[in-house]
Design a protein around this motif. Structure first.
Motif, PDB file in Angstrom:
ATOM      1  N   GLU A   1      79.287  39.869  21.027  1.00  0.00           N
ATOM      2  CA  GLU A   1      79.056  41.075  21.864  1.00  0.00           C
ATOM      3  C   GLU A   1      77.605  41.549  21.793  1.00  0.00           C
ATOM      4  OE1 GLU A   1      80.987  45.524  22.554  1.00  0.00           O
ATOM      5  OE2 GLU A   1      81.810  44.164  21.036  1.00  0.00           O
ATOM      6  N   LYS A   2      76.954  41.286  20.662  1.00  0.00           N
ATOM      7  CA  LYS A   2      75.583  41.795  20.540  1.00  0.00           C
ATOM      8  C   LYS A   2      74.640  41.127  21.528  1.00  0.00           C
ATOM      9  CE  LYS A   2      74.162  38.662  16.801  1.00  0.00           C
ATOM     10  NZ  LYS A   2      73.613  38.600  15.429  1.00  0.00           N
ATOM     11  N   GLN A   3      74.938  39.891  21.983  1.00  0.00           N
ATOM     12  CA  GLN A   3      74.080  39.265  22.995  1.00  0.00           C
ATOM     13  C   GLN A   3      74.189  39.987  24.337  1.00  0.00           C
ATOM     14  OE1 GLN A   3      74.613  35.031  23.384  1.00  0.00           O
ATOM     15  NE2 GLN A   3      74.045  34.613  21.246  1.00  0.00           N
ATOM     16  N   LEU A   4      75.410  40.487  24.662  1.00  0.00           N
ATOM     17  CA  LEU A   4      75.573  41.275  25.892  1.00  0.00           C
ATOM     18  C   LEU A   4      74.770  42.571  25.785  1.00  0.00           C
ATOM     19  CD1 LEU A   4      76.813  41.853  28.639  1.00  0.00           C
ATOM     20  CD2 LEU A   4      78.842  42.759  27.431  1.00  0.00           C
ATOM     21  N   ASP A   5      74.799  43.207  24.589  1.00  0.00           N
ATOM     22  CA  ASP A   5      74.032  44.447  24.413  1.00  0.00           C
ATOM     23  C   ASP A   5      72.545  44.186  24.607  1.00  0.00           C
ATOM     24  OD1 ASP A   5      76.363  45.797  23.898  1.00  0.00           O
ATOM     25  OD2 ASP A   5      76.173  45.631  21.707  1.00  0.00           O
ATOM     26  N   ALA A   6      72.039  43.059  24.100  1.00  0.00           N
ATOM     27  CA  ALA A   6      70.615  42.726  24.247  1.00  0.00           C
ATOM     28  C   ALA A   6      70.263  42.505  25.706  1.00  0.00           C
ATOM     29  CB  ALA A   6      70.289  41.499  23.409  1.00  0.00           C
ATOM     30  N   ALA A   7      71.149  41.867  26.464  1.00  0.00           N
ATOM     31  CA  ALA A   7      70.894  41.621  27.891  1.00  0.00           C
ATOM     32  C   ALA A   7      70.833  42.949  28.653  1.00  0.00           C
ATOM     33  CB  ALA A   7      71.955  40.711  28.459  1.00  0.00           C
ATOM     34  N   ARG A   8      71.720  43.853  28.307  1.00  0.00           N
ATOM     35  CA  ARG A   8      71.712  45.161  28.986  1.00  0.00           C
ATOM     36  C   ARG A   8      70.438  45.955  28.696  1.00  0.00           C
ATOM     37  NH1 ARG A   8      78.081  46.717  27.723  1.00  0.00           N
ATOM     38  NH2 ARG A   8      78.957  45.535  29.491  1.00  0.00           N
ATOM     39  N   VAL A   9      69.957  45.907  27.447  1.00  0.00           N
ATOM     40  CA  VAL A   9      68.697  46.594  27.107  1.00  0.00           C
ATOM     41  C   VAL A   9      67.525  45.996  27.887  1.00  0.00           C
ATOM     42  CG1 VAL A   9      67.039  46.973  25.252  1.00  0.00           C
ATOM     43  CG2 VAL A   9      69.481  47.352  24.836  1.00  0.00           C
ATOM     44  N   ALA A  10      67.509  44.673  27.977  1.00  0.00           N
ATOM     45  CA  ALA A  10      66.443  43.997  28.723  1.00  0.00           C
ATOM     46  C   ALA A  10      66.473  44.401  30.194  1.00  0.00           C
ATOM     47  CB  ALA A  10      66.567  42.488  28.573  1.00  0.00           C
ATOM     48  N   ARG A  11      67.698  44.590  30.729  1.00  0.00           N
ATOM     49  CA  ARG A  11      67.801  45.015  32.134  1.00  0.00           C
ATOM     50  C   ARG A  11      67.219  46.427  32.324  1.00  0.00           C
ATOM     51  NH1 ARG A  11      73.669  45.755  34.660  1.00  0.00           N
ATOM     52  NH2 ARG A  11      73.609  47.419  33.091  1.00  0.00           N
ATOM     53  N   GLU A  12      67.524  47.346  31.391  1.00  0.00           N
ATOM     54  CA  GLU A  12      67.009  48.711  31.507  1.00  0.00           C
ATOM     55  C   GLU A  12      65.479  48.742  31.437  1.00  0.00           C
ATOM     56  OE1 GLU A  12      68.938  50.982  28.534  1.00  0.00           O
ATOM     57  OE2 GLU A  12      70.924  50.855  29.467  1.00  0.00           O
ATOM     58  N   VAL A  13      64.935  47.934  30.532  1.00  0.00           N
ATOM     59  CA  VAL A  13      63.469  47.872  30.417  1.00  0.00           C
ATOM     60  C   VAL A  13      62.854  47.328  31.696  1.00  0.00           C
ATOM     61  CG1 VAL A  13      61.552  46.765  29.202  1.00  0.00           C
ATOM     62  CG2 VAL A  13      63.512  47.680  27.909  1.00  0.00           C
ATOM     63  N   ALA A  14      63.454  46.302  32.277  1.00  0.00           N
ATOM     64  CA  ALA A  14      62.940  45.708  33.508  1.00  0.00           C
ATOM     65  C   ALA A  14      63.031  46.699  34.664  1.00  0.00           C
ATOM     66  CB  ALA A  14      63.693  44.434  33.828  1.00  0.00           C
ATOM     67  N   ALA A  15      64.119  47.492  34.691  1.00  0.00           N
ATOM     68  CA  ALA A  15      64.271  48.490  35.751  1.00  0.00           C
ATOM     69  C   ALA A  15      63.193  49.561  35.658  1.00  0.00           C
ATOM     70  CB  ALA A  15      65.658  49.112  35.677  1.00  0.00           C
TER      71      ALA A  15
END
Length: 531
Positions: free
Chosen positions: A291-305
Motif C-alpha cells: 500500500e505504501k507504493q500507492l501512497d507514494a504515487a499519490r504524493v507525486a501526483r499532488e506535487v506535479a499538480a
C-alpha cells in the motif's frame, strides 16, 4: 472827421471794453472801497479735509464774502473700504450755510464737474459765523460731511485781513486726488489700540501629522494599462485605488519560450503522475504491491499538480506583463489612498516599468495645516505658553490668525536645534478653502500673552526708506509729510508707534509705496491742478 480822429476814437473804445472784460465789472465794487479804480485784492484760498459717513471730502474754495460767488471745489471719495478708496462717479451735492441765528442758505450742484469733483457755487447774503455742511446723494454712496466753522466776511478786504499768516514747517509732498483715484489708496488714523505683545520670527506651513502619505512601488513592475491613473489635484477618498502595478521581476530573467516549455513539462509530469496512481491502484487491488507504493504515487501526483498550476500562473503573468494587462487571480498590486484628500504628486504613466521604491503618488489632506515657527533660543521662554499667533504669506494682502477660536497650539519644542539655534513652535489651523499651501513660508508673530494700550497704525502704512521705517502723514487731501518712525510692538496687522506720528494724524495705509515711488521719480507735478 479826419481819418486820424476816427482811429483815435476806435482805440479808446477798445481799451474801455478790454478793461471791463478783465474783471472790473462786478456790481457793487465801488461800495467795497475800490472807487479809485485800483485792483481788488485777491481773496485768500482755503481748504479742508474731513471724514464722515464713509466719505472723504477734500475741498478748496476762496474765502466767503457777502455777495461774492465762491465756488467750492469738492473732491468726494468713497472711503468705506479700508483696503482701497474709490472715486465717486455719481450723485448731487447740496452745500448748506447754517448761521448762528439758525438761518440757512443752500446751494446745489446737480451733477459732477468730472469724476470725483463737484462744484457748487456759494454766494452768502449776510456776514457772520456759520457752519458749512455738504450733503452727497447718489446711488454709489450717500452721506453728510461737516466742513466745519467758516466766517462770511463783509468785504474782500476783511477776508484778506483775517487770513492767517503762512507758517513755515516741514516740507509737504503733493499727491493729487486724480493720482490717488488711479491706484490702490487709503488712509487710516493713528489711534490708541490694545496690542498683543509678540515675538517676530519666520515659519513654514506643513501638512498635519498623519494627513500626508506617499505611495511607492513595492516591487519592480509595470503600471497597468487601462487601470486608474492618478493626477495632480485629484480629490480622493480613503481606499480609492490610485495605481495598479503588475510585477515584472520574473519576466526580466527569462523569455516566453522558456516559460511555455516549463508549463508544458509540468502538464506532462502531472499526466504521468496521474497514470502512475491509476496503475498503482490496480496493482494494489491484485495484491501485487504494498500500500505504501500507492501512497507514494499519490504524493507525486499532488506535487506535479501544484507544479503545473504554478507554471500556468507564471505563464499567464508573463503574458500579462508583456501586453500591459493584469494577469488573473490577484497578479497585480493595488496602491490605495490611505486617507481622504487630494493628490499632491503623481508620476504615473500606463505601461511604464518602475523600480522598487519609486514614488508614484503623494496624497495630503489640506483641510487643516500646521504652522511651524522657528523661535530663537533667547525668545523661547517668552512663547512657552503662547496663546496664539498671526502670520502673513506671500501673495496675500491679509493677515491670518491662529488662536483658541481658530486653531490650537500643538507643541513647543524641548530641544534647541544645534545648527539654527531655534526652537520649533507648532500651531494647527483650519484651511477650509485650501488657499494656504503646504510649503509656504510665513512671517510669524507669536503672541506672548502680554497686552498694552498704545498709539498704533496699520502695518501696511510702513515702508522702508533706505533702511528706515517711514510713513506718509496727511497734511491735507493732496499733501503729505514723509516721516521716519520708531516702531514698537506688532500685533494683528497693527504696529505701535513710539515716535514720529501722533494720535489722530492720518497716514497712508494703502498706496504708500506708490507715493514713495512718485516722490523718488519726480512724477508728481509741482503745482496744483485747475478746476
Amino acid at each position: 472827421m479826419s481819418r486820424l480822429h476816427l482811429l483815435a476814437l476806435a482805440l479808446a473804445c477798445a481799451l474801455a471794453v478790454s478793461c471791463k472784460e478783465r474783471g472790473h465789472g462786478h456790481e457793487g465794487e465801488a461800495a467795497h472801497g475800490h472807487e479809485d479804480g485800483g485792483a481788488e485784492p485777491e481773496r485768500p484760498d482755503l481748504s479742508v479735509t474731513a471724514y464722515q459717513d464713509g466719505l472723504e471730502l477734500f475741498m478748496e474754495y476762496p474765502s466767503l464774502v457777502v455777495g461774492q460767488p465762491s465756488p467750492l471745489v469738492a473732491h468726494f471719495t468713497d472711503a468705506r473700504n479700508p483696503e482701497g478708496f474709490k472715486v465717486v462717479t455719481k450723485g448731487r451735492v447740496t452745500a448748506t450755510l447754517r448761521y448762528a441765528d439758525g438761518a440757512e442758505e443752500r446751494f446745489v450742484a446737480d451733477k459732477l464737474l468730472r469724476d470725483g469733483i463737484f462744484k457748487p457755487e456759494v454766494r452768502p447774503t449776510k456776514p457772520g459765523e456759520a457752519t458749512l455742511t455738504l450733503r452727497l446723494e447718489g446711488e454709489q454712496v450717500a452721506g453728510t460731511v461737516e466742513a466745519g466753522k467758516v466766517t462770511v466776511h463783509p468785504t474782500v478786504a476783511a477776508a484778506v485781513a483775517a487770513a492767517p499768516p503762512e507758517e513755515v514747517g516741514e516740507p509737504a509732498m503733493p499727491f493729487l486726488k486724480e493720482q490717488q483715484w488711479k491706484t490702490q489708496y487709503a488712509t487710516a488714523p493713528a489711534e490708541a489700540r490694545v496690542l498683543q505683545g509678540g515675538v517676530r520670527t519666520n515659519g513654514e506651513l506643513k501638512p498635519v501629522a498623519g494627513q500626508a502619505a506617499e505611495l511607492s512601488a513595492p516591487v519592480a513592475g509595470r503600471v497597468l494599462v487601462g487601470g486608474p491613473v492618478a493626477h495632480l489635484g485629484q480629490a480622493v477618498k480613503k481606499g480609492d485605488v490610485l495605481v495598479r502595478l503588475v510585477p515584472t521581476a520574473m519576466a526580466g530573467t527569462t523569455d516566453l519560450a522558456t516559460v511555455e516549455m516549463e508549463a508544458a513539462r509540468a502538464r506532462a509530469e502531472l499526466g504521468l503522475a496521474e497514470r502512475e496512481v491509476s496503475r498503482a491502484e490496480e496493482m494494489l487491488a491484485a495484491r501485487a504491491i504494498p500500500e505504501k507504493q500507492l501512497d507514494a504515487a499519490r504524493v507525486a501526483r499532488e506535487v506535479a499538480a501544484a507544479r503545473a498550476s504554478a507554471a500556468e500562473r507564471q505563464l499567464a503573468l508573463y503574458r500579462g506583463t508583456q501586453s500591459g494587462a493584469g494577469g488573473p487571480g490577484g497578479s497585480t498590486f493595488e496602491l490605495r489612498s490611505p486617507l481622504d484628500g487630494v493628490v499632491s504628486f503623481a508620476d504615473v504613466t500606463p505601461g511604464a516599468v518602475v523600480e522598487p521604491g519609486k514614488r508614484l503618488v503623494s496624497v495630503i489632506n489640506p483641510s487643516r495645516l500646521w504652522l511651524e515657527a522657528k523661535v530663537y533660543e533667547a525668545d523661547a521662554p517668552k512663547v512657552e505658553r503662547s496663546p496664539g499667533a498671526s502670520f502673513t504669506v506671500a501673495g496675500f494682502s491679509r493677515e491670518f490668525t491662529v488662536d483658541e477660536k481658530t486653531g490650537r497650539r500643538v507643541a513647543v519644542g524641548t530641544v534647541v536645534d544645534a545648527a539654527t539655534r531655534t526652537v520649533p513652535v507648532l500651531f494647527e489651523l483650519p484651511n477650509p478653502e485650501g488657499a494656504l499651501k503646504p510649503g509656504m513660508f510665513a512671517k510669524v508673530t507669536l503672541y506672548t500673552g502680554e497686552t498694552l494700550r498704545a498709539v498704533a497704525i496699520p502695518e501696511s502704512a510702513v515702508v522702508d526708506d533706505n533702511g528706515r521705517p517711514t510713513v506718509f502723514v496727511m497734511e491735507g487731501g493732496e499733501s503729505f509729510f514723509k516721516r521716519a518712525i520708531r516702531p514698537g510692538v506688532r500685533s494683528g496687522g497693527w504696529v505701535q508707534v513710539l515716535d514720529g506720528v501722533k494720535e489722530g494724524e492720518r497716514v497712508v495705509s494703502r498706496g504708500a509705496y506708490e507715493l514713495k515711488l512718485s516722490t523718488a521719480t519726480g512724477a508728481i507735478p509741482e503745482h496744483g491742478h485747475q478746476h
